[in-house]
Write a protein that holds these residues in place. Structure first.
Motif, short mmCIF file in Angstrom:
data_model
loop_
_atom_site.label_atom_id
_atom_site.label_comp_id
_atom_site.label_asym_id
_atom_site.label_seq_id
_atom_site.Cartn_x
_atom_site.Cartn_y
_atom_site.Cartn_z
N GLY A 8 0.75 -1.16 -0.15
CA GLY A 8 0.11 0.03 0.09
C GLY A 8 0.89 1.17 0.02
O GLY A 8 1.86 1.22 -0.62
N ASN A 9 0.61 2.30 0.71
CA ASN A 9 1.22 3.63 1.00
C ASN A 9 2.08 3.56 2.05
O ASN A 9 2.72 4.65 2.15
CB ASN A 9 0.07 4.63 1.05
CG ASN A 9 -0.61 4.79 -0.28
OD1 ASN A 9 -0.14 4.61 -1.30
ND2 ASN A 9 -1.88 5.04 -0.09
N TYR A 10 2.35 2.46 2.62
CA TYR A 10 3.25 2.54 3.99
C TYR A 10 4.69 2.57 3.47
O TYR A 10 4.93 1.96 2.43
CB TYR A 10 2.99 1.26 4.89
CG TYR A 10 1.54 1.22 5.52
CD1 TYR A 10 1.29 2.01 6.52
CD2 TYR A 10 0.53 0.29 4.95
CE1 TYR A 10 0.15 2.14 7.12
CE2 TYR A 10 -0.75 0.37 5.65
CZ TYR A 10 -0.82 0.98 6.42
OH TYR A 10 -2.01 1.17 7.31
N ALA A 11 5.35 3.31 4.28
CA ALA A 11 6.88 3.31 3.81
C ALA A 11 7.79 2.57 4.63
O ALA A 11 8.99 2.44 4.69
CB ALA A 11 7.30 4.91 3.80
N GLY A 12 7.30 2.14 5.98
CA GLY A 12 7.91 1.17 6.89
C GLY A 12 8.56 1.84 8.02
O GLY A 12 9.35 1.40 8.92
#
Length: 296
Positions: free
Chosen positions: A230-234
């Motif tokens: 998704g749009n998560y960057a970590g």
């Protein structure tokens, strides 16, 4: 076809692993009899033979070949005994037609007798395939009828058959994750992803999570892998795992917030999960994503 042959990829991965119990052709066949109801098996397999050898059945012989091909594939590639279940409706239909023809003009008295046998057998086995009894009563019932459910996975050590054990502990697990998520500041909640090791855990987050204010889960297991990060960057990830070996290699900060709540009837490995709050992923999440793929 966009994703290739997912069932083949799954079985290929299983065949190289030690996940599933390896069954001989005879063991796999005998478990099919148990799974479909022993009283129905003569009707089903008798019709399979009819499709293969009779002149009348030649028109529908592809049904028999389809069944035998799938049977062989699952035996060779260590599939679970229930993987073949979707093939039986077509054999039941063929067997039903044969049954009507055989008893239409002769031995009509056998029709109600066979119907009674099928219903009685189904009634005996119903509690071991349907959630009718409590766990304690189910185990007592299985002992009373001297029935032991076949193991499908090598690591299965739960008291209940896996069919039932896999239905316990999920909401307790989600509540545990929700408490950790709720304890975070609002700005961290917006960044936090929830990563699970398998589709059971991820599915539980997605099913129960909205009630507890949780975002959708991420996972590298089977189809969840294709849905991506998704749009998560970590920046922040809540990870469910039984130890933090991988997480400590991937993140600069890993905090163990303890074990999840569970049910004593759940699968043992789901009871051993810890909740790790991981911060500052060392590489971009999209770069890491291909490495988290698991197809078992």
């Amino acid at each position: 076809m966009e994703r290739g042959w997912p069932t083949w990829v799954l079985l290929h991965g299983i065949a190289k692993s030690n996940k599933n119990v390896v069954l001989s052709p005879w063991e796999f066949f005998s478990q099919q009899i148990t799974l479909m109801n022993p009283a129905i098996s003569p009707l089903c397999f008798g019709r399979l033979i009819w499709l293969l050898v009779s002149h009348e059945g030649r028109r529908y012989r592809v049904i028999a070949f389809t069944y035998l091909t799938a049977f062989t594939e699952f035996v060779v590639m260590h599939g679970k005994n229930y993987y073949l279940a979707p093939a039986y409706p077509m054999l039941f239909a063929a067997g039903g037609v044969a049954f009507e023809r055989i008893f239409a003009l002769r031995m009509r008295w056998l029709k109600p007798a066979i119907a009674f046998l099928v219903v009685a057998s189904a009634a005996v086995f119903a509690p071991v395939v349907l959630p009718i009894l409590s766990p304690e009563k189910l185990l007592a019932y299985m002992r009373a009828i001297h029935f032991e459910a076949p193991r499908t996975e090598t690591s299965h050590t739960a008291a209940l058959p896996q069919l039932f054990a896999d239905q316990f502990g999920w909401e307790e697990m989600v509540r545990s994750v929700a408490r950790v998520y709720a304890s975070m500041p609002a700005n961290e909640q917006k960044l936090a992803a929830i990563f699970c090791q398998n589709y059971g855990e991820a599915g539980a987050i997605d099913f129960f999570g909205p009630k507890y204010g949780l975002p959708p889960a991420l996972s590298g297991h089977q189809n969840y892998f294709y849905w991506g990060p998704g749009n998560y960057a970590g920046e922040i990830m809540i990870v469910l795992d039984d130890d933090a070996t991988d997480e400590r290699e991937q993140f600069r900060s890993v905090e163990d917030l303890g074990m999840v709540e569970s049910s004593p009837w759940a699968m043992p490995w789901e009871q051993r999960l810890h909740i790790f709050v991981c911060r500052d992923l060392k590489i971009p999440l999209r770069e890491l994503w291909p490495k988290v793929r698991v197809w078992l």
